[in-house]
Design a protein around this motif. Structure first.
Motif, mmCIF file in Angstrom:
data_model
loop_
_atom_site.group_PDB
_atom_site.id
_atom_site.type_symbol
_atom_site.label_atom_id
_atom_site.label_comp_id
_atom_site.label_asym_id
_atom_site.label_seq_id
_atom_site.Cartn_x
_atom_site.Cartn_y
_atom_site.Cartn_z
ATOM 1 N N ALA A 157 -7.704 17.299 -0.700
ATOM 2 C CA ALA A 157 -8.194 16.191 0.122
ATOM 3 C C ALA A 157 -8.008 14.862 -0.600
ATOM 4 N N ALA A 158 -8.313 14.830 -1.902
ATOM 5 C CA ALA A 158 -8.172 13.591 -2.671
ATOM 6 C C ALA A 158 -6.717 13.139 -2.718
ATOM 7 N N LEU A 159 -5.791 14.078 -2.931
ATOM 8 C CA LEU A 159 -4.371 13.720 -2.961
ATOM 9 C C LEU A 159 -3.884 13.254 -1.597
ATOM 10 N N THR A 160 -4.380 13.867 -0.543
ATOM 11 C CA THR A 160 -4.001 13.449 0.812
ATOM 12 C C THR A 160 -4.460 12.024 1.092
ATOM 13 N N LEU A 161 -5.697 11.710 0.735
ATOM 14 C CA LEU A 161 -6.225 10.362 0.938
ATOM 15 C C LEU A 161 -5.435 9.335 0.130
ATOM 16 N N THR A 162 -5.129 9.665 -1.109
ATOM 17 C CA THR A 162 -4.397 8.733 -1.968
ATOM 18 C C THR A 162 -2.984 8.506 -1.453
ATOM 19 N N GLY A 163 -2.306 9.585 -1.072
ATOM 20 C CA GLY A 163 -0.945 9.448 -0.558
ATOM 21 C C GLY A 163 -0.889 8.663 0.737
ATOM 22 N N ALA A 164 -1.828 8.937 1.650
ATOM 23 C CA ALA A 164 -1.853 8.207 2.919
ATOM 24 C C ALA A 164 -2.129 6.728 2.686
ATOM 25 N N ALA A 165 -3.062 6.415 1.785
ATOM 26 C CA ALA A 165 -3.381 5.013 1.498
ATOM 27 C C ALA A 165 -2.190 4.288 0.894
ATOM 28 N N ALA A 166 -1.481 4.957 -0.009
ATOM 29 C CA ALA A 166 -0.307 4.331 -0.631
ATOM 30 C C ALA A 166 0.767 4.018 0.401
ATOM 31 N N LEU A 167 1.015 4.943 1.314
ATOM 32 C CA LEU A 167 2.036 4.712 2.336
ATOM 33 C C LEU A 167 1.617 3.609 3.308
ATOM 34 N N VAL A 168 0.337 3.574 3.660
ATOM 35 C CA VAL A 168 -0.153 2.497 4.525
ATOM 36 C C VAL A 168 0.004 1.155 3.825
ATOM 37 N N GLY A 169 -0.294 1.096 2.527
ATOM 38 C CA GLY A 169 -0.131 -0.150 1.785
ATOM 39 C C GLY A 169 1.307 -0.636 1.799
ATOM 40 N N LEU A 170 2.254 0.260 1.610
ATOM 41 C CA LEU A 170 3.675 -0.120 1.635
ATOM 42 C C LEU A 170 4.099 -0.578 3.030
ATOM 43 N N ALA A 171 3.691 0.175 4.051
ATOM 44 C CA ALA A 171 4.080 -0.182 5.415
ATOM 45 C C ALA A 171 3.457 -1.501 5.846
ATOM 46 N N ALA A 172 2.174 -1.697 5.536
ATOM 47 C CA ALA A 172 1.488 -2.926 5.932
ATOM 48 C C ALA A 172 2.081 -4.142 5.228
ATOM 49 N N THR A 173 2.447 -3.997 3.963
ATOM 50 C CA THR A 173 3.062 -5.111 3.240
ATOM 51 C C THR A 173 4.442 -5.430 3.793
ATOM 52 N N ALA A 174 5.179 -4.404 4.174
ATOM 53 C CA ALA A 174 6.491 -4.641 4.776
ATOM 54 C C ALA A 174 6.365 -5.467 6.054
ATOM 55 N N VAL A 175 5.324 -5.192 6.830
ATOM 56 C CA VAL A 175 5.112 -5.937 8.070
ATOM 57 C C VAL A 175 4.572 -7.334 7.790
ATOM 58 N N ALA A 176 3.473 -7.410 7.019
ATOM 59 C CA ALA A 176 2.781 -8.682 6.823
ATOM 60 C C ALA A 176 3.552 -9.644 5.927
ATOM 61 N N HIS A 177 4.184 -9.138 4.891
ATOM 62 C CA HIS A 177 4.901 -9.999 3.938
ATOM 63 C C HIS A 177 6.373 -10.180 4.337
ATOM 64 N N SER A 178 7.088 -9.062 4.431
ATOM 65 C CA SER A 178 8.546 -9.147 4.619
ATOM 66 C C SER A 178 8.944 -9.579 6.024
#
Length: 325
Positions: free
Chosen positions: A171-192
């Motif tokens: 569960a901890a690895l799933t939460l961490t992996g999902a958060a990391a991918l959301v961070g990358l996707a959100a930055t691609a949208v908001a920044h790039s």
């Protein structure tokens, strides 16, 4: 014994208006009571002109927290370090207002209007935006709107871990992996793509991912400890209170007390403040929000891991045959 259908129907009829009323209170009440409350502002320049400016702020008791600076350079540095939202410099040609629309367009406008209204007739009020909001989001509306999707993403991740029956390290690895991918996707949208945030790309991705992790791990931890009721508590804290009390669309110092402080203790508010710091102020005043997010993440993941270990330990005992020692 199951609850009779009529009783369940009455419960639903009563519960929906209660939830709507609570939501309206949480979102509409702070927005309707926006006003400066111990708002940090600066005053610079020589006396007695600077003294008069300070007295003008202090006449509104409890509205402003005035910081004195020797000159304009010191006031600018304080704005860039997020010590104050803006400052007024007393000069021979009239007051010079220093704002930071990147910190809060609402505060910048409030400061301009307050100084202009108090200026003597015929005095020219010069305004300089020391840390301007990005061209892609001059009013800060896009940045303010970004917190709800992040809160929903974290809520969804925590709920998914519970619904899928994930426990412990998985569960901890799933939460961490999902958060990391959301961070990358959100930055691609908001920044790039949109240009809403303009700081270091990877730092912004880390902040967005940490915000989602704090929310998701808190929700998962609550469900691990309290079961389905934890989802309700998580939604109340992260979506209803966390988002509405965050102050991202205005500023925490403009919200009714103690709403502004409570919002900064919750992940959406801390995430919004940290994102502003790294996106526009080179990390100024980032320590407090970063610590808040780290604590929520650590406590939530710890609850997930501990609950998972307890279930693993209890499983062999439950598998023993009846009457065995």
């Amino acid at each position: 014994m199951s609850t009779p259908p009529n009783r369940r129907a009455v419960a639903v009829v009563l519960l929906i208006p209660l939830v709507v009323t609570l939501a309206l209170w949480a979102f509409a009440w702070p927005a309707a009571r926006i006003a400066p409350r111990d708002l940090p502002v600066g005053v610079a320049g020589a006396a007695p002109a600077a003294d008069r400016l300070q007295q003008g702020f202090e006449q509104r008791e409890g509205a402003f927290e005035v910081h004195r600076f020797d000159d304009e350079a010191a006031a600018r540095a304080a704005i860039e370090d997020r010590v104050v939202y803006g400052a007024v410099v007393a000069g021979p040609e009239g007051p010079h207002v220093l704002t930071a629309t990147a910190a809060s367009p609402v505060v910048a406008q409030l400061l301009r209007e307050a100084v202009t209204a108090a200026a003597p007739d015929g005095a020219q009020v010069q305004v300089t935006d020391v840390v301007a909001a990005p061209v892609g989001d001059p009013r800060g509306s896009a940045l303010g709107a970004s917190m709800l999707p992040l809160a929903l993403a974290g809520m969804g991740a925590g709920a998914a871990v519970f619904m899928l029956g994930l426990r412990g390290a998985r569960a901890a690895l799933t939460l961490t992996g999902a958060a990391a991918l959301v961070g990358l996707a959100a930055t691609a949208v908001a920044h790039s793509w949109l240009g809403v945030i303009t700081g270091d790309w990877w730092t912004e991705a880390g902040v967005l991912g940490l915000t989602v992790l704090a929310i998701g791990s808190a929700v998962a931890g609550l469900t691990a400890l309290f079961g389905p009721r934890g989802l309700g508590v998580g939604a109340l804290l992260m979506i209803l209170l966390g988002n509405s009390f965050s102050g991202v669309t205005s500023a925490p110092h403009l919200l009714p007390e103690p709403v502004g402080a409570i919002g900064q203790w919750l992940p959406p508010g801390a995430g919004g403040s940290l994102l502003r710091s790294v996106a526009f102020f080179d990390g100024g005043a980032a320590g407090g929000p970063a610590l808040t997010l780290a604590l929520w993440s650590a406590l939530g993941l710890a609850a997930v891991l501990v609950a998972g270990r307890q279930r693993t330990t209890a499983a062999p005992a439950g598998d023993q045959a009846p009457g065995s020692p």
